[in-house]
Write a protein that holds these residues in place. Structure first.
Motif, PDB file in Angstrom:
ATOM      1  N   ALA A 198      36.231  44.790  36.641  1.00  0.00           N
ATOM      2  CA  ALA A 198      37.223  44.281  35.649  1.00  0.00           C
ATOM      3  C   ALA A 198      36.389  44.911  34.358  1.00  0.00           C
ATOM      4  O   ALA A 198      37.279  44.973  33.495  1.00  0.00           O
ATOM      5  CB  ALA A 198      36.270  42.689  35.580  1.00  0.00           C
ATOM      6  N   THR A 254      44.615  49.045  32.753  1.00  0.00           N
ATOM      7  CA  THR A 254      45.505  47.414  32.703  1.00  0.00           C
ATOM      8  C   THR A 254      44.958  47.344  33.900  1.00  0.00           C
ATOM      9  O   THR A 254      44.909  46.384  34.377  1.00  0.00           O
ATOM     10  CB  THR A 254      46.887  47.790  33.313  1.00  0.00           C
ATOM     11  OG1 THR A 254      47.325  48.602  31.502  1.00  0.00           O
ATOM     12  CG2 THR A 254      47.716  47.062  33.567  1.00  0.00           C
ATOM     13  N   ALA A 261      41.816  45.265  33.476  1.00  0.00           N
ATOM     14  CA  ALA A 261      42.595  43.573  33.423  1.00  0.00           C
ATOM     15  C   ALA A 261      42.905  42.872  34.497  1.00  0.00           C
ATOM     16  O   ALA A 261      42.515  41.744  33.948  1.00  0.00           O
ATOM     17  CB  ALA A 261      43.309  43.923  32.396  1.00  0.00           C
ATOM     18  N   ARG A 262      43.172  43.534  35.000  1.00  0.00           N
ATOM     19  CA  ARG A 262      44.193  42.533  36.590  1.00  0.00           C
ATOM     20  C   ARG A 262      42.843  42.668  37.437  1.00  0.00           C
ATOM     21  O   ARG A 262      42.509  40.938  37.772  1.00  0.00           O
ATOM     22  CB  ARG A 262      44.670  43.690  37.150  1.00  0.00           C
ATOM     23  CG  ARG A 262      46.292  43.811  36.743  1.00  0.00           C
ATOM     24  CD  ARG A 262      47.584  44.502  37.388  1.00  0.00           C
ATOM     25  NE  ARG A 262      48.675  44.388  36.321  1.00  0.00           N
ATOM     26  CZ  ARG A 262      49.352  45.669  36.427  1.00  0.00           C
ATOM     27  NH1 ARG A 262      48.997  46.597  37.539  1.00  0.00           N
ATOM     28  NH2 ARG A 262      49.997  45.609  36.036  1.00  0.00           N
ATOM     29  N   ALA A 301      40.166  41.395  35.939  1.00  0.00           N
ATOM     30  CA  ALA A 301      38.981  40.608  34.805  1.00  0.00           C
ATOM     31  C   ALA A 301      40.245  39.481  35.391  1.00  0.00           C
ATOM     32  O   ALA A 301      39.170  38.191  36.266  1.00  0.00           O
ATOM     33  CB  ALA A 301      39.425  41.204  33.802  1.00  0.00           C
ATOM     34  N   ARG A 302      41.102  39.675  35.629  1.00  0.00           N
ATOM     35  CA  ARG A 302      41.885  38.319  36.242  1.00  0.00           C
ATOM     36  C   ARG A 302      41.485  37.674  37.636  1.00  0.00           C
ATOM     37  O   ARG A 302      41.130  36.624  37.714  1.00  0.00           O
ATOM     38  CB  ARG A 302      43.621  38.807  36.137  1.00  0.00           C
ATOM     39  CG  ARG A 302      44.755  37.687  36.275  1.00  0.00           C
ATOM     40  CD  ARG A 302      46.109  37.404  36.290  1.00  0.00           C
ATOM     41  NE  ARG A 302      46.131  38.222  36.546  1.00  0.00           N
ATOM     42  CZ  ARG A 302      47.507  39.588  36.798  1.00  0.00           C
ATOM     43  NH1 ARG A 302      48.201  39.715  35.793  1.00  0.00           N
ATOM     44  NH2 ARG A 302      47.689  39.599  37.445  1.00  0.00           N
ATOM     45  N   ALA A 303      41.356  38.514  38.554  1.00  0.00           N
ATOM     46  CA  ALA A 303      40.579  38.032  39.865  1.00  0.00           C
ATOM     47  C   ALA A 303      39.132  37.541  39.411  1.00  0.00           C
ATOM     48  O   ALA A 303      39.224  36.121  40.220  1.00  0.00           O
ATOM     49  CB  ALA A 303      40.751  39.450  41.020  1.00  0.00           C
ATOM     50  N   ARG A 304      38.498  38.297  39.067  1.00  0.00           N
ATOM     51  CA  ARG A 304      37.110  37.494  38.435  1.00  0.00           C
ATOM     52  C   ARG A 304      37.086  36.073  37.986  1.00  0.00           C
ATOM     53  O   ARG A 304      36.905  35.801  38.467  1.00  0.00           O
ATOM     54  CB  ARG A 304      36.998  38.615  37.430  1.00  0.00           C
ATOM     55  CG  ARG A 304      34.750  38.081  37.104  1.00  0.00           C
ATOM     56  CD  ARG A 304      34.284  38.891  36.001  1.00  0.00           C
ATOM     57  NE  ARG A 304      34.922  38.958  34.612  1.00  0.00           N
ATOM     58  CZ  ARG A 304      34.380  39.916  33.786  1.00  0.00           C
ATOM     59  NH1 ARG A 304      34.214  41.031  33.935  1.00  0.00           N
ATOM     60  NH2 ARG A 304      35.803  39.620  32.705  1.00  0.00           N
ATOM     61  N   ASN A 305      38.034  35.765  37.489  1.00  0.00           N
ATOM     62  CA  ASN A 305      38.054  34.775  36.375  1.00  0.00           C
ATOM     63  C   ASN A 305      38.442  33.904  37.646  1.00  0.00           C
ATOM     64  O   ASN A 305      37.370  32.524  37.848  1.00  0.00           O
ATOM     65  CB  ASN A 305      38.839  35.182  35.156  1.00  0.00           C
ATOM     66  CG  ASN A 305      38.624  35.837  34.179  1.00  0.00           C
ATOM     67  OD1 ASN A 305      37.294  36.104  34.533  1.00  0.00           O
ATOM     68  ND2 ASN A 305      39.171  36.190  33.361  1.00  0.00           N
ATOM     69  N   ALA A 306      39.021  34.028  38.047  1.00  0.00           N
ATOM     70  CA  ALA A 306      39.670  32.616  39.564  1.00  0.00           C
ATOM     71  C   ALA A 306      38.140  32.726  40.484  1.00  0.00           C
ATOM     72  O   ALA A 306      38.512  31.348  40.508  1.00  0.00           O
ATOM     73  CB  ALA A 306      40.857  32.859  40.274  1.00  0.00           C
TER      74      ALA A 306
END
Length: 428
Positions: free
Chosen positions: A137, A208, A211-212, A214-219
């Protein structure tokens, strides 16, 4: 900047300015943004003292920024410098100096000039190390670091655009020769970017992908936080009691993350422990269970009846710093310490309580021996010492008898770890 908010009215933004094009451009851009909102910018330059001419460069930056009507401070890395691991040590010193200044000055926001190519390089470096979702991320646009918000507004902006902004303003910049030194891994990775771009792996696409991730990490982090809330009792003295079922009931990816979060929080770590070491401890916790104390990441985990007790390793909490009345300090990556203006002014040192301090405390007032704190936790508490010995331990409500006549608000110590128990991993 809007995506990194919200901001208070009249925001005060500190900007780390090395003198390179990226950070200088950021300082000028943020100055314009803040001025429209009734705010102001303070530029901070860290002089690591690692190169001949670094002090001269800091003076040059000061001269440039004075012409731009920007407040500027030089922060110097004092003391002995390491002979190995210089980039990592310099980075840690830089963040410590910058965030410590912000805390003392009451500045909430610290903006950094990392740009698109920096993000791409970070992704590739983490990939080369075999990092998982968290590492890939890369750098987050906003992170919380011990009461200071790190802002990276330029992660989707190309380096050349920033240089073009400076040229348009007639602003010079400094080229750091270490950026071309092939002895550094980041320099070698940077040299590969044109070749990778020719194969479609442009800095934009790499960023990019980060960033994707990071989106998985946040979930994943949201689910870990929910389980930690049920399974962990976090004490304001900086230790935790854990339901061991946390490590047996969750999928490995989630329980590994939970273990990492716990160690980072209690140990005051900026980075997670190495994955192979984390997995080794996790296999024990998720399998037969803990039958004796284990250490990892500056922490000690031990069985405690039907729970696990996680404390800071006392020997690890060895940071000793000279302190002054009225100032604020971030100690051992875990405690925000404030000294009242009425504190004695000479020979004040902040360091761990330790076994010797505990004995002095109990001898001075036996009633303080009945704290209920686990012995493994109390030795790593922040304590204030003067020329006569132990002066105060806020977490134990201790002040030396006779030393505090006519004084109030000697010292407070708030458990505010560098990495909170719940929330995204902060990668610097």
């Amino acid at each position: 900047m809007a995506a990194l908010g919200p901001f208070e009215p009249g925001p005060v933004i500190a900007v780390g300015v090395s003198g390179g094009a990226d950070s200088l451009a950021l300082a000028l851009l943020v100055k314009g943004w803040a001025a429209k909102r009734g705010g102001r910018v303070v530029a901070l330059t860290v002089d690591h003292g690692l190169r001949v001419g670094s002090a001269r460069e800091a003076r040059e930056v000061a001269r440039w920024l004075k012409r731009r009507d920007l407040e500027h401070h030089v922060l110097r890395w004092q003391g002995a410098k390491p002979r190995t691991g210089i980039p990592a040590a310099a980075r840690a010193a830089r963040y410590r100096l910058l965030t410590d200044w912000c805390r003392r000055a009451g500045v909430l926001h610290l903006a950094l000039g990392h740009h698109l190519e920096d993000q791409a390089e970070t992704f590739l470096l983490r990939l080369a190390r075999g990092s998982g979702v968290d590492g890939l991320a890369a750098m987050a646009p906003v992170t919380e670091l011990g009461g200071v918000r790190l802002l990276r507004p330029l992660l989707d902006v190309e380096k050349e655009r920033l240089r073009a902004s400076l040229r348009r303003r007639g602003q010079e910049w400094i080229e750091d020769p270490s950026n071309a030194d092939p002895g550094f891994a980041r320099t070698r990775m940077r040299a590969q970017l044109p070749e990778l771009a020719a194969e479609g792996l442009t800095p934009g696409r790499l960023a990019t992908t980060a960033a994707r991730m990071a989106r998985a990490r946040n979930a994943l982090e949201a689910e870990v936080a929910r389980n930690l809330a049920y399974a962990v009792d976090l004490h304001p003295a900086g230790y935790a009691r854990i339901d061991p079922r946390l490590f047996r009931s969750l999928p490995d990816e989630l329980s590994l993350r939970a273990l990492s979060r716990l160690l980072m929080c209690i140990g005051g770590l900026a980075y997670p422990p190495r994955l192979e070491r984390l997995e080794r401890l996790h296999r024990v916790l998720s399998g037969p269970g803990l039958d004796k104390a284990r250490t990892l990441g500056g922490c000690r985990m031990a069985p405690d009846r039907d729970r696990l007790l996680l404390t800071r390793e006392a020997a690890g909490a060895s940071e000793a710093i000279e302190v002054r009345p009225g100032d604020r300090y971030f100690w051992d990556g875990r405690f925000e310490v404030r000294l009242g203006p009425g504190a004695p002014g000479r020979g004040l040192v902040l360091r761990r309580l330790g076994p010797g301090g505990w004995r002095a405390l109990v001898e001075g007032d036996p009633r303080h021996g009945e704290t209920g704190l686990p012995p493994a936790a109390r030795s790593a508490l922040p304590a204030l010492w003067d020329l006569e010995g132990l002066l105060a331990v806020p977490q134990l409500d201790f002040k030396r008898a006779g030393a505090m006549k006519g004084r109030s608000g000697l010292m407070t110590a708030r458990f505010r770890p560098r990495q909170p128990l719940a929330g995204g991993i902060v990668y610097l």
